[in-house]
Scaffold this active site. Sequence first.
Site, PDB file in Angstrom:
ATOM      1  N   ARG A  16       0.820  -1.221   0.000  1.00 19.37           N
ATOM      2  CA  ARG A  16       0.000   0.000   0.000  1.00 19.37           C
ATOM      3  C   ARG A  16       0.852   1.269   0.000  1.00 19.37           C
ATOM      4  O   ARG A  16       0.476   2.264   0.627  1.00 19.37           O
ATOM      5  CB  ARG A  16      -0.939   0.037   1.210  1.00 19.37           C
ATOM      6  CG  ARG A  16      -1.940  -1.083   1.268  1.00 19.37           C
ATOM      7  CD  ARG A  16      -3.227  -0.665   0.585  1.00 19.37           C
ATOM      8  NE  ARG A  16      -4.248  -1.670   0.763  1.00 19.37           N
ATOM      9  CZ  ARG A  16      -5.337  -1.493   1.500  1.00 19.37           C
ATOM     10  NH1 ARG A  16      -5.548  -0.366   2.106  1.00 19.37           N
ATOM     11  NH2 ARG A  16      -6.203  -2.456   1.594  1.00 19.37           N
ATOM     12  N   ARG A  43      -3.329   6.849   1.352  1.00 22.78           N
ATOM     13  CA  ARG A  43      -3.802   8.040   2.072  1.00 22.78           C
ATOM     14  C   ARG A  43      -2.812   8.703   3.010  1.00 22.78           C
ATOM     15  O   ARG A  43      -3.051   9.814   3.456  1.00 22.78           O
ATOM     16  CB  ARG A  43      -5.073   7.678   2.847  1.00 22.78           C
ATOM     17  CG  ARG A  43      -6.289   7.524   1.964  1.00 22.78           C
ATOM     18  CD  ARG A  43      -7.440   6.905   2.719  1.00 22.78           C
ATOM     19  NE  ARG A  43      -7.078   5.551   3.111  1.00 22.78           N
ATOM     20  CZ  ARG A  43      -7.923   4.679   3.663  1.00 22.78           C
ATOM     21  NH1 ARG A  43      -9.157   5.039   3.922  1.00 22.78           N
ATOM     22  NH2 ARG A  43      -7.509   3.482   3.989  1.00 22.78           N
ATOM     23  N   ARG A  76      -6.838  11.958  -5.398  1.00 21.10           N
ATOM     24  CA  ARG A  76      -8.125  11.307  -5.191  1.00 21.10           C
ATOM     25  C   ARG A  76      -9.261  12.318  -5.181  1.00 21.10           C
ATOM     26  O   ARG A  76     -10.349  12.042  -5.714  1.00 21.10           O
ATOM     27  CB  ARG A  76      -8.138  10.488  -3.906  1.00 21.10           C
ATOM     28  CG  ARG A  76      -9.347   9.571  -3.867  1.00 21.10           C
ATOM     29  CD  ARG A  76      -9.484   8.813  -2.593  1.00 21.10           C
ATOM     30  NE  ARG A  76      -9.620   9.717  -1.468  1.00 21.10           N
ATOM     31  CZ  ARG A  76      -9.934   9.360  -0.242  1.00 21.10           C
ATOM     32  NH1 ARG A  76     -10.131   8.086   0.019  1.00 21.10           N
ATOM     33  NH2 ARG A  76     -10.028  10.228   0.718  1.00 21.10           N
ATOM     34  N   ASP A 113      -7.065  -2.401  -6.898  1.00 21.05           N
ATOM     35  CA  ASP A 113      -7.559  -3.034  -5.685  1.00 21.05           C
ATOM     36  C   ASP A 113      -7.861  -4.486  -5.987  1.00 21.05           C
ATOM     37  O   ASP A 113      -8.107  -4.851  -7.133  1.00 21.05           O
ATOM     38  CB  ASP A 113      -8.818  -2.330  -5.170  1.00 21.05           C
ATOM     39  CG  ASP A 113      -9.070  -2.690  -3.721  1.00 21.05           C
ATOM     40  OD1 ASP A 113      -8.393  -2.137  -2.848  1.00 21.05           O
ATOM     41  OD2 ASP A 113      -9.909  -3.586  -3.467  1.00 21.05           O
TER      42      ASP A 113
HETATM   43  O1  CP3 Z   1       0.121  -1.381  -2.525  1.00 20.87           O
HETATM   44  C1  CP3 Z   1      -0.281  -0.470  -3.279  1.00 20.87           C
HETATM   45  O2  CP3 Z   1       0.144   0.711  -3.196  1.00 20.87           O
HETATM   46  C2  CP3 Z   1      -1.246  -0.831  -4.387  1.00 20.87           C
HETATM   47  C3  CP3 Z   1      -2.617  -0.570  -4.135  1.00 20.87           C
HETATM   48  C4  CP3 Z   1      -3.497  -1.506  -3.316  1.00 20.87           C
HETATM   49  C5  CP3 Z   1      -4.729  -1.050  -2.791  1.00 20.87           C
HETATM   50  N1  CP3 Z   1      -5.395  -2.109  -2.265  1.00 20.87           N
HETATM   51  C6  CP3 Z   1      -5.193   0.335  -2.862  1.00 20.87           C
HETATM   52  C7  CP3 Z   1      -6.250   0.781  -1.928  1.00 20.87           C
HETATM   53  C8  CP3 Z   1      -3.414  -2.879  -3.026  1.00 20.87           C
HETATM   54  C9  CP3 Z   1      -2.275  -3.847  -3.298  1.00 20.87           C
HETATM   55  C10 CP3 Z   1      -4.626  -3.244  -2.369  1.00 20.87           C
HETATM   56  C11 CP3 Z   1      -4.951  -4.629  -1.947  1.00 20.87           C
HETATM   57  C12 CP3 Z   1      -6.123  -4.877  -1.094  1.00 20.87           C
HETATM   58  N2  CP3 Z   1      -7.353  -4.277  -1.134  1.00 20.87           N
HETATM   59  C13 CP3 Z   1      -6.186  -5.898  -0.124  1.00 20.87           C
HETATM   60  C14 CP3 Z   1      -5.111  -6.897   0.174  1.00 20.87           C
HETATM   61  C15 CP3 Z   1      -3.969  -6.314   0.922  1.00 20.87           C
HETATM   62  C16 CP3 Z   1      -4.281  -5.981   2.358  1.00 20.87           C
HETATM   63  O3  CP3 Z   1      -4.164  -4.787   2.709  1.00 20.87           O
HETATM   64  O4  CP3 Z   1      -4.593  -6.877   3.110  1.00 20.87           O
HETATM   65  C17 CP3 Z   1      -7.464  -5.850   0.462  1.00 20.87           C
HETATM   66  C18 CP3 Z   1      -7.985  -6.736   1.586  1.00 20.87           C
HETATM   67  C19 CP3 Z   1      -8.191  -4.824  -0.194  1.00 20.87           C
HETATM   68  C20 CP3 Z   1      -9.617  -4.456   0.022  1.00 20.87           C
HETATM   69  C21 CP3 Z   1      -9.783  -3.058   0.427  1.00 20.87           C
HETATM   70  N3  CP3 Z   1      -9.515  -1.970  -0.396  1.00 20.87           N
HETATM   71  C22 CP3 Z   1     -10.242  -2.543   1.651  1.00 20.87           C
HETATM   72  C23 CP3 Z   1     -10.632  -3.415   2.843  1.00 20.87           C
HETATM   73  C24 CP3 Z   1     -10.256  -1.151   1.550  1.00 20.87           C
HETATM   74  C25 CP3 Z   1     -10.806  -0.149   2.554  1.00 20.87           C
HETATM   75  C26 CP3 Z   1     -10.044  -0.099   3.817  1.00 20.87           C
HETATM   76  C27 CP3 Z   1      -8.751   0.648   3.665  1.00 20.87           C
HETATM   77  O5  CP3 Z   1      -7.692   0.157   4.131  1.00 20.87           O
HETATM   78  O6  CP3 Z   1      -8.788   1.729   3.112  1.00 20.87           O
HETATM   79  C28 CP3 Z   1      -9.742  -0.809   0.285  1.00 20.87           C
HETATM   80  C29 CP3 Z   1      -9.540   0.541  -0.275  1.00 20.87           C
HETATM   81  C30 CP3 Z   1      -8.186   0.895  -0.775  1.00 20.87           C
HETATM   82  N4  CP3 Z   1      -7.429   0.137  -1.627  1.00 20.87           N
HETATM   83  C31 CP3 Z   1      -7.466   2.099  -0.516  1.00 20.87           C
HETATM   84  C32 CP3 Z   1      -6.264   2.033  -1.233  1.00 20.87           C
HETATM   85  C33 CP3 Z   1      -5.190   3.080  -1.307  1.00 20.87           C
HETATM   86  C34 CP3 Z   1      -7.964   3.257   0.330  1.00 20.87           C
HETATM   87  C35 CP3 Z   1      -9.147   3.854  -0.333  1.00 20.87           C
HETATM   88  C36 CP3 Z   1      -9.182   5.361  -0.295  1.00 20.87           C
HETATM   89  O7  CP3 Z   1      -8.320   6.031  -0.895  1.00 20.87           O
HETATM   90  O8  CP3 Z   1     -10.138   5.870   0.306  1.00 20.87           O
END
Ligand code: CP3
Length: 362
Positions: free
Chosen positions: A28, A32, A41, A78
């Site tokens: 990640r 944010r 965003r 995602d």
């Molecule tokens: O690593 C990176 O920079 C690449 C981007 C990336 C995102 N999500 C961007 C994201 C990657 C590799 C993921 C994977 C992901 N997404 C996983 C597996 C990895 C982990 O963290 O366990 C999972 C379970 C998700 C599902 C997901 N996406 C959730 C539960 C959420 C909301 C909760 C949270 O942590 O924000 C997201 C949203 C998300 N995906 C954001 C980002 C940057 C935040 C959203 C925002 O900008 O408001």
Amino acid sequence: MAHTLLNDTFLRALLRQPTDYTPIWLMRQAGRYLPEYNATRSRAGSFLGLAKNPDYATEVTLQPLERYPLDAAILFSDILTIPDAMGLGLDFAAGEGPKFARPVRTEADIAKLAVPDIEATLSYVTDAVREIRRALTDAEGRQRVPLIGFSGSPWTLACYMVEGGGSDDFRTVKSMLYARPELMHRILEVNAGAVAAYLNAQIEAGAQAVMIFDTWGGALADGVYQRFSLHYIEKVVGCLKREHDGARVPVITFTKGGGLWLEEIAATGVDAVGLDWTVNLGRARERVGARVALQGNIDPTVLFAPPATIREEARKVLDSFGDHPGHVFNLGHGISQFTPPEHVAELVDEVHRHSRTIRARA
Ligand code: CP3
């Protein structure tokens, strides 16, 4: 145009080849905690607006690389793009987690599930991969760092598809698993086909390594994990294109909470295993020997400590692994949105600096 990778440290470490220092990237890393991410965003209007637009996705993928000398870029997207492409209707309500309008609950829902046509439904992802590769490459064809593609694991995707969003206890999906195992296997079978097709499409578009995120494998009991998560990861790995453009495409898998199953995960045919922070990295290396590379595993919360502590904890992780090929430094899970960005610079610098010192001592 001749293509050269200026920094191949990350790919070499995944293939357990010697490197001058230990490469680092952060799960990640675009997100944010970076004010520039939040600015992009808000221009995009929403997280999905960002992820579904290849120009914005490229812009935010490169943001952490402008700040820190990271050794890899990761596609900004995602894991939930696959169930969205299956028609489940993904939405991220502001301040809340992901939500699906049409979760998979009944036998009829499950019968309808199918592997989506990647070209028709997920071309915004493959377009982003191509655009990020171009943005990482200069006019002379020199690419700064390799690009990682990724997907969720079949089981982790099933968790969100059946629960309809995040969960504290996974009651709905695990109840289905125990009560109707044949239905759960059918979901996982479809997901495995989708994940393999999706990752192969990313590889063909230019992803130079791929990672499978099994975030919720650790919610399963011993024995159940092997049949309902690991088995399908192994299936995906067996279907992946392992070479593209004359280069090996390494595969990483990460099961959060999977430390106890390390030997079994390492036997799935992956090149590298990601570890969370509960695992002692040195002992993990003894357990797998030279079979796979390891990725990890500092506690992301360490980034809230003062710089001297961050550096000390980074050295502990590096010293624990020792002077062997096959380590990619990372966090044990995704970076927190509240992380001070200047602390990340301390971590990256110490990993590069101290790992060179370890090499020099040998
Ligand atoms: O690593 C990176 O920079 C690449 C981007 C990336 C995102 N999500 C961007 C994201 C990657 C590799 C993921 C994977 C992901 N997404 C996983 C597996 C990895 C982990 O963290 O366990 C999972 C379970 C998700 C599902 C997901 N996406 C959730 C539960 C959420 C909301 C909760 C949270 O942590 O924000 C997201 C949203 C998300 N995906 C954001 C980002 C940057 C935040 C959203 C925002 O900008 O408001």
